[in-house]
Design a protein around this motif. Structure first.
Motif, mmCIF file in Angstrom:
data_model
loop_
_atom_site.group_PDB
_atom_site.id
_atom_site.type_symbol
_atom_site.label_atom_id
_atom_site.label_comp_id
_atom_site.label_asym_id
_atom_site.label_seq_id
_atom_site.Cartn_x
_atom_site.Cartn_y
_atom_site.Cartn_z
ATOM 1 N N VAL A 72 0.841 -1.200 0.000
ATOM 2 C CA VAL A 72 0.000 0.000 0.000
ATOM 3 C C VAL A 72 0.877 1.251 0.000
ATOM 4 N N LEU A 73 1.909 1.269 0.839
ATOM 5 C CA LEU A 73 2.817 2.407 0.877
ATOM 6 C C LEU A 73 3.505 2.587 -0.473
ATOM 7 N N ALA A 74 3.985 1.487 -1.054
ATOM 8 C CA ALA A 74 4.668 1.569 -2.343
ATOM 9 C C ALA A 74 3.739 2.114 -3.418
ATOM 10 N N ALA A 75 2.487 1.683 -3.414
ATOM 11 C CA ALA A 75 1.530 2.160 -4.419
ATOM 12 C C ALA A 75 1.319 3.666 -4.290
ATOM 13 N N LEU A 76 1.218 4.166 -3.057
ATOM 14 C CA LEU A 76 1.038 5.599 -2.854
ATOM 15 C C LEU A 76 2.264 6.375 -3.328
ATOM 16 N N ILE A 77 3.463 5.851 -3.040
ATOM 17 C CA ILE A 77 4.697 6.531 -3.463
ATOM 18 C C ILE A 77 4.814 6.532 -4.986
ATOM 19 N N LEU A 78 4.523 5.382 -5.607
ATOM 20 C CA LEU A 78 4.676 5.267 -7.049
ATOM 21 C C LEU A 78 3.708 6.163 -7.807
ATOM 22 N N ARG A 79 2.550 6.433 -7.220
ATOM 23 C CA ARG A 79 1.564 7.275 -7.899
ATOM 24 C C ARG A 79 1.601 8.724 -7.406
ATOM 25 N N ALA A 80 2.528 9.035 -6.476
ATOM 26 C CA ALA A 80 2.632 10.404 -5.955
ATOM 27 C C ALA A 80 3.016 11.359 -7.088
ATOM 28 N N PRO A 81 2.582 12.621 -7.015
ATOM 29 C CA PRO A 81 1.814 13.243 -5.915
ATOM 30 C C PRO A 81 0.312 13.161 -6.111
ATOM 31 N N ALA A 82 -0.152 12.294 -7.017
ATOM 32 C CA ALA A 82 -1.581 12.235 -7.312
ATOM 33 C C ALA A 82 -2.349 11.620 -6.147
ATOM 34 N N LEU A 83 -3.632 11.970 -6.049
ATOM 35 C CA LEU A 83 -4.527 11.333 -5.099
ATOM 36 C C LEU A 83 -4.897 9.964 -5.668
ATOM 37 N N VAL A 84 -4.697 8.926 -4.868
ATOM 38 C CA VAL A 84 -4.980 7.561 -5.308
ATOM 39 C C VAL A 84 -6.314 7.151 -4.702
#
Length: 1012
Positions: free
Chosen positions: A42-54
């Motif tokens: 979950v953390l990796a997914a948020l970082i990889l898609r940053a800075p967008a709202l996931v």
């Protein structure tokens, strides 16, 4: 990176998160606990898609894929809560958290933490900018820093589609950095460092042409031109064998530059001639540039007492040598002046080894002031012509001492002769050609001792015991080069009058220069013969050898000399290989014919490769040159009982492989139609892999059996291969083997084959959606089965007929025939048939609303399938059961069954059934309201379909996808899928799917959705 380096960033109080290796986080030097891998994902997914709202939905899809948790997005809050506790500073509120909340999702705040991914992006960008600007030192430094950030495989062990995709992307980025760094080293002139880096990190992608080009440039930069050319040939061979394609333009240009010694193109600069001191000049080939070849600086040579004028014993050069430019470049490449260079050239009889080494020696001759010597050991000549090492040494000693210097009589011992030879040559730089060598033991005593000397050894056998700087196997000419040689030999005007016939004649000669020369001699002596006439006389493989004879020269005689040199064990193996039914084969094929263990057979094959009687296109796959194969068949014909046993054994092997690989199981074949001997395969996977390696040559096996009068084997093999071929979507091959075998059915002693092969053809038609044709085949098969009272064939034909009738709308007849099959299958022990018949019968009952009866049949089918243990049979039963459960609105149970079916078909590599299972799974997702997931799964099913997939299956998937698009409010995509389904070949032959596609379009029109 910012002003601080990566190490400084770890001590500034901010959190640092690392994903380019084992996932971890730390504040300063203190590690932070991130918890289990799903939370890390979950953390990796948020970082990889940053800075967008996931969004919640996106996070679930990224981390869970198709296995969405039952609690839905509610599970995310507990994961984010734990991550905030681990990563946020004590007392940090939501506004200062590393993970910020938003409407319907979460967002990673890059400014609140530092990641190695950000460092990687920054360093890679700096490296690219520096390289573009020409600052190679800076580019190299940044590339080094970027590579140091990788601590192993990125995101290791993290679940979910996003992590899998990012692992591949980061792996590609790592390869790009590796490539850029190596190119910087090459351009900076640090060729040895570049080569070390390239060799220390072997290509994870064996078809990576840019890295192959860099290796060639680095090899060339270190003075290893021959190895660079050899690396190109290795890559080209791999691309042709595994991908069926030639190298790309960039790699070909590097290859040409290596051949031309184009320093500016390869190394980014011009290099002085003195870069290769004291090395012989290149071959005297026409230059493609204005730059002359490097000169050889003179060096003083001690002149031995009694020296004689420079001697050149090389034989006359052949006028026609075509298509050997690369080989000549390798043989004439510069060598070290400090030692004795040895090159070993091997190849089959008649391939032109002697002509090649003589041409190379003549090109090199001027660089060897102390003489060019030639000795022919006549290994493959008459016994009285053979030249042993002692006799050869005496000749060589006379050559360097002069005819007036007698060889002392006391030099009879081999050791004394070798010592005298080494003493005589210790101060000389010689070029020595040793022709027709058969062993390293023959050659070692002949090696001169003088530094800078060069030895070219030619022979049919690979001299593995000889320490050689380069080993070169001369292959037959490609067709274009063979035609070129033919044109030179018979005259261009005569060859150009019949260009297609010239190409055919070149192919009949197998690209062997000896065969082409003999064929040309026959044409020269018979002016009235056309090329088409001679090619026609050579149309039969065995007759070709008889035509390739002129005076005392004969291709077959050359092959026979090689055969006579073999041990009896190798001769036996060679004869057997002439009877192999496919052009390529493996050790198991020979093991079956010899009745020997696979390891022993592989030893025989490798020895035949070393004897240049067998080719090895890639590891563990072998082939005979066409003319060599014809010779082996002639030899086998001389031992008819042995040949008959070999044919039976190898055809039994294909029967066993097909039956082991298919889903029918032991009960699918009558006991009196089984071959003898234990099964050679450990299980269905091994058998399927073995058949898959044969590829399209399986068609040749049935044709071979028919041509040799093995009619039962032709029928048995075709029958056994059906299941294997249809599940790979290889319908044309399947139909070809069945039609070939059907012509043998009336000649076979197994009288059931006339019915069985018709049922098999009906099965292929069912898979391809040709239901009227299938109906005809099954009807004929059922009549034949009933006439013979053959319950097995009667049951199979009835089941197939019932399936065809159901799809054609004849439901009453379909039920009757399927009931008959269900009743007969247990009496014949045919579990596969029982499963298929019950599945179809259950599907009909489900359509009629008789869901409990349908479920009873489906449950019985699953139980029988589980007993068989065959994944495709089980997945078929699971899919039909899931359809019944869907009709009962039992979506969760249906999903579980379909997920297992997808897994089983994926493991079995059954693309057709895999696509069908995925499409069903997508339908469940649609019914459950997960339209986004349903679209993704449908698209995955579509991407799995091959061009040979049946029209009805593709229509089914597209209609379902169109329906999902329409429900998701995406009318344009929906219309595209419905229209695409209607335009597929023979779409109107599938009324159910055809009607549903039209219904979909009408619904869109009624909703006011305009056409694009």
């Amino acid at each position: 990176m910012s002003a601080e380096g990566p190490d400084e960033a770890r001590t500034d109080g901010r959190v640092r998160i690392e994903l380019l290796g084992p996932v971890g986080a730390r504040r300063g030097t203190a590690p932070l606990a991130l918890g289990p891998v799903r939370r890390q994902a979950v953390l990796a997914a948020l970082i990889l898609r940053a800075p967008a709202l996931v969004t919640y939905r996106q996070l679930l899809d990224d981390v869970w894929g198709l296995e969405t948790p039952g609690t839905g997005h509610k599970v995310l809050s507990s994961y984010v809560y734990s991550l905030r506790r681990a990563l946020d500073e004590p007392g940090a509120g939501a506004a200062r958290s590393v993970i910020r909340g938003g409407r319907g999702g979460y967002r990673f705040e890059p400014g609140a933490a530092r990641t190695d991914l950000a460092d990687l992006a920054e360093q890679a960008a700096r490296a690219h900018r520096a390289k573009t600007a020409g600052d190679l030192e800076a580019a190299l430094a940044h590339a080094d820093r970027a590579q140091e950030l990788f601590r192993g495989e990125p995101l290791p062990g993290l679940p979910g589609p996003l992590a899998a995709t990012e692992r591949e992307r980061l792996a590609r980025q790592r390869r790009t950095l590796h490539q850029d760094r190596a190119e910087c080293l090459v351009l900076l002139g640090r060729h040895a460092d570049a080569l070390d880096a390239l060799m220390a990190a072997p290509l994870s992608h064996p078809h990576d042409e840019p890295l192959a080009g860099l290796r060639m440039r680095a090899l060339y930069g270190t003075g290893r031109q021959a190895e660079a050319l050899a690396h190109y040939q290795e890559m080209r061979h791999r691309l042709l064998e595994e991908l069926g394609m030639e190298p790309g333009e960039d790699l070909r240009q590097v290859h040409q530059a290596v051949l031309r010694r184009d320093d500016e193109r390869l190394l980014g600069r011009r290099r002085a001639h003195a870069a290769h001191p004291a090395t012989p000049a290149r071959a005297a080939e026409p230059s493609t540039t204005d730059t002359p070849p490097p000169e050889v600086p003179a060096r003083p040579h001690p002149t031995p007492r009694g020296t004689h004028p420079r001697r050149n014993d090389l034989p006359g050069d052949t006028a026609c040598l075509v298509g050997r430019e690369e080989e000549l470049a390798l043989l004439t490449a510069p060598v070290s002046p400090e030692g004795v260079s040895v090159v070993a050239v091997d190849g089959t009889a008649g391939v032109g080894k002697s002509a090649l080494v003589v041409r190379a020696a003549r090109a090199l001759a001027d660089a060897y002031p102390d003489g060019c010597l030639y000795v022919d050991l006549h290994t493959h000549g008459a016994a009285h012509e053979s030249v042993g090492p002692q006799r050869a040494l005496r000749r060589l000693l006379r050559a360097v001492r002069g005819s007036g210097d007698e060889i002392p009589d006391d030099l009879d011992e081999m050791a004394d002769l070798v010592a005298a030879w080494r003493t005589a040559t210790s101060a000389l730089r010689l070029l020595l050609v040793v022709d027709d060598a058969d062993s390293a033991a023959q050659v070692r005593p002949l090696l001169p001792a003088g530094p800078g000397s060069r030895v070219l050894v030619a022979g049919r056998r690979r001299l593995l015991g000889l320490d050689a700087d380069l080993r070169l196997t001369v292959e037959p000419l490609e067709t274009d080069d063979a035609v070129g040689l033919l044109r030179d030999l018979i005259g261009r005007s005569r060859a150009d009058r019949e260009p297609e016939e010239a190409a055919e004649l070149a192919r009949r000669c197998g690209g062997l220069p000896l065969a082409l020369r003999i064929a040309s001699a026959r044409l020269q002596n018979r002016p009235s013969w056309t090329l088409a006439f001679l090619a026609g006389r050579m149309s039969d493989d065995l007759r070709s050898l008889g035509e390739l004879r002129a005076g005392d020269r004969s291709v077959e005689a050359a092959f026979r000399m090689s055969y006579d040199q073999l041990t009896p064990e190798l001769q036996r193996g060679f004869r057997a290989l002439g009877l192999a039914p496919t052009a390529r084969f493996d050790a198991l094929t020979l093991a079956a014919m010899l009745g020997a263990p696979r390891e022993e057979a592989e030893d025989v094959l490798e020895d035949l490769v070393d004897a240049s009687l067998l080719q090895q296109p890639h590891p563990r796959r072998y082939q005979l040159h066409d003319l060599v194969r014809a010779h082996a068949r002639r030899l086998a014909a001389g031992v008819p009982e042995e040949a008959a046993a070999d044919r039976t054994a190898v055809l039994d092997l294909y029967v066993a492989a097909g039956r082991a690989a298919g889903d029918w199981g032991p009960g699918g074949f009558p006991a009196d139609a089984r071959t003898s001997g234990p099964p050679p395969f450990a299980g269905w996977r091994e058998a399927a892999a073995w058949l898959k390696a044969a590829g399209g040559e399986l068609v040749d096996v049935v044709a071979y059996a028919a041509a040799t009068g093995r009619y039962d084997h032709a029928c048995w093999i075709a029958e056994a291969l059906v299941d294997h071929l249809v599940h790979q979507g290889r319908y044309p091959d399947c139909r070809a083997v069945l039609e070939s075998a059907l012509s043998c059915a009336d000649l076979a002693t197994d009288r059931r084959m006339a019915s069985s092969l018709r049922s098999c053809l009906g099965m292929v038609d069912i898979y391809q959606g040709r239901f009227p044709e299938a109906h005809t085949w099954f009807t004929e098969a059922l009549d034949l089965g009933r006439a013979r009272g053959d319950l097995r064939e009667q049951a199979r034909a009835a089941a197939g007929l019932g399936a065809a009738e159901w799809i054609l709308g004849e439901v009453g007849s379909a039920v009757a025939h399927l009931d008959e099959a269900v009743e007969l299958a247990p009496r014949t022990g045919d579990d596969w048939l029982s499963v298929i018949a019950r599945c179809n019968l259950g599907a009909i009952h489900s359509q009629q609303g008789r869901h409990q009866e349908a479920l009873d049949h489906a449950s019985a089918a699953v139980a029988t399938a589980e007993r068989s243990g065959r994944p495709r049979v089980i997945s078929n039963a699971l899919c039909f059961t899931a359809d019944t459960l869907l009709a009962l609105d039992r979506h969760t149970e249906a999903t579980e069954l379909l997920q297992r079916a997808v897994q089983l078909t994926s493991e079995a590599e059954d693309l057709v059934l895999y696509a069908a299972s995925l499409s069903r799974l997508a339908t469940v997702a649609h019914l459950q309201g997960s339209l986004h997931s349903a679209v993704d799964i449908h698209l995955k099913a579509l991407s799995t379909l091959t061009p040979s997939a049946s029209t009805w299956l593709e229509m089914e998937v597209r209609v379902r996808l169109g329906t999902t698009y329409a429900a998701a409010g995406r009318p344009t995509e929906a219309r595209h899928e419905f229209e695409k389904a209607l335009t597929l070949p023979a779409a109107a032959d599938h009324p159910r799917q055809y009607g549903r596609a039209h219904e979909g379009l009408r619904a869109l029109d009624a909703a006011g959705e305009p056409s694009p």
